[in-house]
Design an enzyme around this catalytic site. Sequence first.
Site, short mmCIF file in Angstrom:
data_model
loop_
_atom_site.label_atom_id
_atom_site.label_comp_id
_atom_site.label_asym_id
_atom_site.label_seq_id
_atom_site.Cartn_x
_atom_site.Cartn_y
_atom_site.Cartn_z
N SER A 205 0.83 -1.21 0.00
CA SER A 205 0.00 0.00 0.00
C SER A 205 0.86 1.26 0.00
O SER A 205 1.97 1.27 0.57
CB SER A 205 -0.87 -0.03 1.25
OG SER A 205 -1.33 1.25 1.57
N TYR B 4 -2.37 -0.39 9.96
CA TYR B 4 -2.54 -0.96 8.61
C TYR B 4 -1.24 -0.82 7.83
O TYR B 4 -0.74 -1.78 7.24
CB TYR B 4 -3.69 -0.25 7.89
CG TYR B 4 -3.77 -0.57 6.41
CD1 TYR B 4 -4.17 -1.83 5.98
CD2 TYR B 4 -3.43 0.39 5.45
CE1 TYR B 4 -4.24 -2.12 4.62
CE2 TYR B 4 -3.50 0.10 4.09
CZ TYR B 4 -3.90 -1.16 3.69
OH TYR B 4 -3.97 -1.46 2.35
N1 LIG Z 1 -8.31 -0.37 -2.98
C1 LIG Z 1 -7.26 0.36 -2.66
O1 LIG Z 1 -7.26 1.57 -2.86
C2 LIG Z 1 -6.02 -0.26 -2.05
C3 LIG Z 1 -4.94 0.59 -1.77
C4 LIG Z 1 -3.79 0.05 -1.21
C5 LIG Z 1 -3.73 -1.31 -0.96
N2 LIG Z 1 -4.80 -2.11 -1.22
C6 LIG Z 1 -4.67 -3.54 -0.91
O2 LIG Z 1 -5.09 -4.29 -2.03
C7 LIG Z 1 -5.72 -5.50 -1.61
C8 LIG Z 1 -7.11 -5.58 -2.18
O3 LIG Z 1 -7.84 -4.45 -1.72
P1 LIG Z 1 -9.36 -4.20 -2.08
O4 LIG Z 1 -9.54 -2.74 -2.23
O5 LIG Z 1 -9.78 -5.13 -3.14
O6 LIG Z 1 -10.03 -4.60 -0.67
P2 LIG Z 1 -11.27 -5.54 -0.35
O7 LIG Z 1 -11.51 -5.40 1.11
O8 LIG Z 1 -12.39 -5.24 -1.28
O9 LIG Z 1 -10.72 -6.99 -0.70
C9 LIG Z 1 -10.06 -7.81 0.22
C10 LIG Z 1 -10.79 -9.14 0.26
O10 LIG Z 1 -10.06 -10.00 1.15
C11 LIG Z 1 -10.99 -10.71 1.93
N3 LIG Z 1 -10.33 -11.06 3.21
C12 LIG Z 1 -9.95 -10.21 4.20
N4 LIG Z 1 -9.40 -10.90 5.21
C13 LIG Z 1 -9.43 -12.21 4.85
C14 LIG Z 1 -9.03 -13.41 5.48
N5 LIG Z 1 -8.51 -13.39 6.72
N6 LIG Z 1 -9.20 -14.58 4.82
C15 LIG Z 1 -9.74 -14.60 3.58
N7 LIG Z 1 -10.16 -13.50 2.94
C16 LIG Z 1 -10.01 -12.31 3.57
C17 LIG Z 1 -12.15 -9.77 2.15
O11 LIG Z 1 -13.37 -10.45 2.45
C18 LIG Z 1 -12.21 -9.03 0.82
O12 LIG Z 1 -13.14 -9.61 -0.05
C19 LIG Z 1 -5.66 -5.47 -0.08
O13 LIG Z 1 -4.52 -6.17 0.33
C20 LIG Z 1 -5.53 -4.00 0.24
O14 LIG Z 1 -4.91 -3.80 1.49
C21 LIG Z 1 -5.94 -1.61 -1.76
#
Ligand SMILES: NC(=O)c1ccc[n+]([C@@H]2O[C@H](COP(=O)([O-])OP(=O)(O)OC[C@H]3O[C@@H](n4cnc5c(N)ncnc54)[C@H](O)[C@@H]3O)[C@@H](O)[C@H]2O)c1
Length: 326
Positions: A126, A151
Amino acid sequence: MILITGSAGFIGFHLSLRLLKEGYDVVGIDNMNNYYDPKLKEDRNSVLSEFPNYHFHRIDIKDKTSVADIFERYQPEYVVHLAAQAGVRYSLINPDAYIESNIIGFYNILEACKVYKPKHLIFASSSSVYGNSQDLPFSVKDRADKPVSLYAATKRSNELFAYVYSYTYNIPTTGLRFFTVYGPWGRPDMAYFKFTKSILEDGQVELYNNGTVKRDFTFIDDAIECLRRLIDKIPTDVVPYKIYNVGSGQPITVEELVKTLEKIIGKKAKRVYKELPSADVLVTYADTTELEEEINFSPITPLEEGLRRFYEWYKMYYEKHPIQGE
Ligand SMILES: NC(=O)c1ccc[n+]([C@@H]2O[C@H](COP(=O)([O-])OP(=O)(O)OC[C@H]3O[C@@H](n4cnc5c(N)ncnc54)[C@H](O)[C@@H]3O)[C@@H](O)[C@H]2O)c1
């Protein structure tokens, strides 16, 4: 066979869809937790489940045995690890979720990779790892050792853990520092999503630091294009480990975000001004030099265009599925 963790999440859904359309066999895992509306996760997963080449398992990555069983059964060649507890502010409220999913869960993925040796492990980090760094734009060459949220600390730890596994067990690994990814099927906890809902429903739009906070908004299709290209870019260095920024390189103030939404929706927002929560940073700004060098692409979609695409989806989705209790 490609394993995608968090396949029912925002980014995981879009990546799975892209790969399924390309004809790949995708194993998706997700625990479908209720951090935000699980119906949205179920609906994304239903779209994916229409593909016969999608194999979904509802498991929690904090459970080491369940993770090992999936690796044993499918022996994935590629692993794209996107499951995590996301969100900076929520880490002030429920720190346990971050340790369980982002630390223990990530460790379980690494342990499985150690045994089953995929060709390439890609994982989500991130932009928050840069904390309140004053060195703009943020470069992957900069130090990133002053996170301001739990985080961010878990994501930075993931990078360090991954480096150790890459170094020790020669696992080709790529970490992606995503910058505020937005778009259709997006996350209801993120500002652009909450603001759209508030404007439509005459609610309030909360702006921190007088709306001067800047974010490097990255349209989902661009983020997926980067991910897709990077899957094929298997690191070959002595320690096969790479980190990239995935951002548009164009920071925009949250005030501008609200103005753009007002223009698209055709309605004024009711602004309320609040102090910046301690877990938030003032600015994010990606230097994408390494990304461009490696894949000859970096995010390009202008914010207005991306938000229009989001808004079209939002109207379509919530006309079909009104939010419960409203
Ligand atoms: N969207 C953004 O702007 C952004 C920015 C920086 C980093 N990220 C990272 O990218 C990745 C995807 O993000 P996103 O926006 O799709 O988030 P999201 O929350 O929509 O997707 C994450 C998914 O992981 C699942 N999950 C969480 N904990 C879990 C566990 N213990 N076991 C199994 N499944 C689990 C959740 O149910 C969810 O569906 C994440 O690692 C997030 O930290 C996203």
